[in-house]
Design a protein around this motif. Sequence first.
Motif, PDB file in Angstrom:
ATOM      1  N   MET A   1       5.340   6.962   8.613  1.00 42.48           N
ATOM      2  CA  MET A   1       5.594   5.520   8.600  1.00 42.48           C
ATOM      3  C   MET A   1       6.138   5.048   9.941  1.00 42.48           C
ATOM      4  O   MET A   1       5.849   3.938  10.355  1.00 42.48           O
ATOM      5  CB  MET A   1       6.590   5.160   7.489  1.00 42.48           C
ATOM      6  N   LEU A   2       6.925   5.888  10.597  1.00 36.56           N
ATOM      7  CA  LEU A   2       7.454   5.508  11.903  1.00 36.56           C
ATOM      8  C   LEU A   2       6.323   5.307  12.904  1.00 36.56           C
ATOM      9  O   LEU A   2       6.328   4.347  13.679  1.00 36.56           O
ATOM     10  CB  LEU A   2       8.423   6.579  12.410  1.00 36.56           C
ATOM     11  N   ALA A   3       5.341   6.208  12.847  1.00 34.04           N
ATOM     12  CA  ALA A   3       4.194   6.102  13.757  1.00 34.04           C
ATOM     13  C   ALA A   3       3.422   4.813  13.493  1.00 34.04           C
ATOM     14  O   ALA A   3       2.968   4.145  14.425  1.00 34.04           O
ATOM     15  CB  ALA A   3       3.281   7.309  13.589  1.00 34.04           C
ATOM     16  N   VAL A  58      -4.973  -7.643   6.998  1.00 39.02           N
ATOM     17  CA  VAL A  58      -4.614  -6.305   6.499  1.00 39.02           C
ATOM     18  C   VAL A  58      -5.016  -6.126   5.033  1.00 39.02           C
ATOM     19  O   VAL A  58      -5.553  -5.090   4.648  1.00 39.02           O
ATOM     20  CB  VAL A  58      -3.097  -6.059   6.654  1.00 39.02           C
ATOM     21  N   LEU A  59      -4.793  -7.145   4.203  1.00 35.56           N
ATOM     22  CA  LEU A  59      -5.116  -7.040   2.783  1.00 35.56           C
ATOM     23  C   LEU A  59      -6.612  -7.213   2.514  1.00 35.56           C
ATOM     24  O   LEU A  59      -7.217  -6.410   1.814  1.00 35.56           O
ATOM     25  CB  LEU A  59      -4.331  -8.091   1.991  1.00 35.56           C
ATOM     26  N   SER A 140      -2.508   3.779   4.693  1.00 34.59           N
ATOM     27  CA  SER A 140      -2.534   3.408   3.285  1.00 34.59           C
ATOM     28  C   SER A 140      -1.113   3.470   2.738  1.00 34.59           C
ATOM     29  O   SER A 140      -0.234   4.124   3.319  1.00 34.59           O
ATOM     30  CB  SER A 140      -3.446   4.353   2.488  1.00 34.59           C
ATOM     31  N   GLY A 141      -0.891   2.779   1.632  1.00 40.92           N
ATOM     32  CA  GLY A 141       0.415   2.804   0.991  1.00 40.92           C
ATOM     33  C   GLY A 141       1.534   2.258   1.863  1.00 40.92           C
ATOM     34  O   GLY A 141       1.357   1.267   2.588  1.00 40.92           O
ATOM     35  N   PRO A 142       2.702   2.905   1.845  1.00 38.67           N
ATOM     36  CA  PRO A 142       3.865   2.442   2.623  1.00 38.67           C
ATOM     37  C   PRO A 142       3.592   2.351   4.120  1.00 38.67           C
ATOM     38  O   PRO A 142       4.132   1.476   4.797  1.00 38.67           O
ATOM     39  CB  PRO A 142       4.924   3.519   2.327  1.00 38.67           C
ATOM     40  N   THR A 146       4.239  -0.866   6.444  1.00 41.08           N
ATOM     41  CA  THR A 146       5.066  -0.757   7.656  1.00 41.08           C
ATOM     42  C   THR A 146       4.316  -1.280   8.869  1.00 41.08           C
ATOM     43  O   THR A 146       4.874  -2.000   9.708  1.00 41.08           O
ATOM     44  CB  THR A 146       5.474   0.710   7.907  1.00 41.08           C
ATOM     45  N   PHE A 147       3.038  -0.922   8.981  1.00 40.13           N
ATOM     46  CA  PHE A 147       2.194  -1.382  10.084  1.00 40.13           C
ATOM     47  C   PHE A 147       2.112  -2.904  10.098  1.00 40.13           C
ATOM     48  O   PHE A 147       2.287  -3.545  11.134  1.00 40.13           O
ATOM     49  CB  PHE A 147       0.798  -0.771   9.951  1.00 40.13           C
ATOM     50  N   ALA A 148       1.842  -3.497   8.921  1.00 36.07           N
ATOM     51  CA  ALA A 148       1.712  -4.953   8.821  1.00 36.07           C
ATOM     52  C   ALA A 148       3.027  -5.651   9.154  1.00 36.07           C
ATOM     53  O   ALA A 148       3.042  -6.647   9.893  1.00 36.07           O
ATOM     54  CB  ALA A 148       1.245  -5.340   7.419  1.00 36.07           C
ATOM     55  N   LEU A 149       4.135  -5.148   8.619  1.00 28.46           N
ATOM     56  CA  LEU A 149       5.443  -5.761   8.876  1.00 28.46           C
ATOM     57  C   LEU A 149       5.815  -5.668  10.353  1.00 28.46           C
ATOM     58  O   LEU A 149       6.420  -6.599  10.900  1.00 28.46           O
ATOM     59  CB  LEU A 149       6.519  -5.086   8.026  1.00 28.46           C
TER      60      LEU A 149
END
Length: 202
Positions: A1-3, A58-59, A140-142, A146-149
């Motif tokens: 998620m950090l990446a 994104v969605l 995908s998923g979280p 994270t990418f979108a936020l």
Amino acid sequence: MLAAGIHGFILAFGLILPLGVQNVFVFNQGSIHKKYRRVLPVILTASISDTLLITLAVLGISVIVLQIAWLNILLLSAGILFLIYMGYLTWKSTPSDIAAQQEAFPPRRQITFAASVSLLNPHAIMDTIGVIGTSSLTYSGPAKITFALACILTSWIWFFGLAFVGHQIGRLEKTNGILGIINRISAMIMWGTAIYLILNFK
């Protein structure tokens, strides 16, 4: 998620940094208004517009493309080519050509103009759907959230910061030189992002 977060931040920053109608308008309104708070309508409108475009990209794109391998490859390839091309145009662009002075717009006009240059701008649509939307397909998923936020947060920080810098600098003759440096940095970031996508191409 950090990446994913780092990728989203770098990608969004590289895409939002180039000098365009939207950025020029935000910067100039910041430099012309005597009080920073009077520029909040244009800042909030530009930020919310970008949030909407990023969220839809994104969605929406991921739902359609995830199950279609050839379309996935096609859009990712288009995103890479677009980044390379926009990097080239940004590197060669001359800020003085488009940084025409704006008048100090009242709140309603700020909102109307900012929304139009944000939501009806082909470059903005290509940035979100063609690059951010397709880049999100690698997550995908979280990680995707994270990418979108990260992309959305970058947009908000940028517009608040851009208006603030414009407010501090004002209408100085050195402004074009500063924007020219920003364009060069932006071009290198876009090319770097294109290389990142190529290396992670599936």
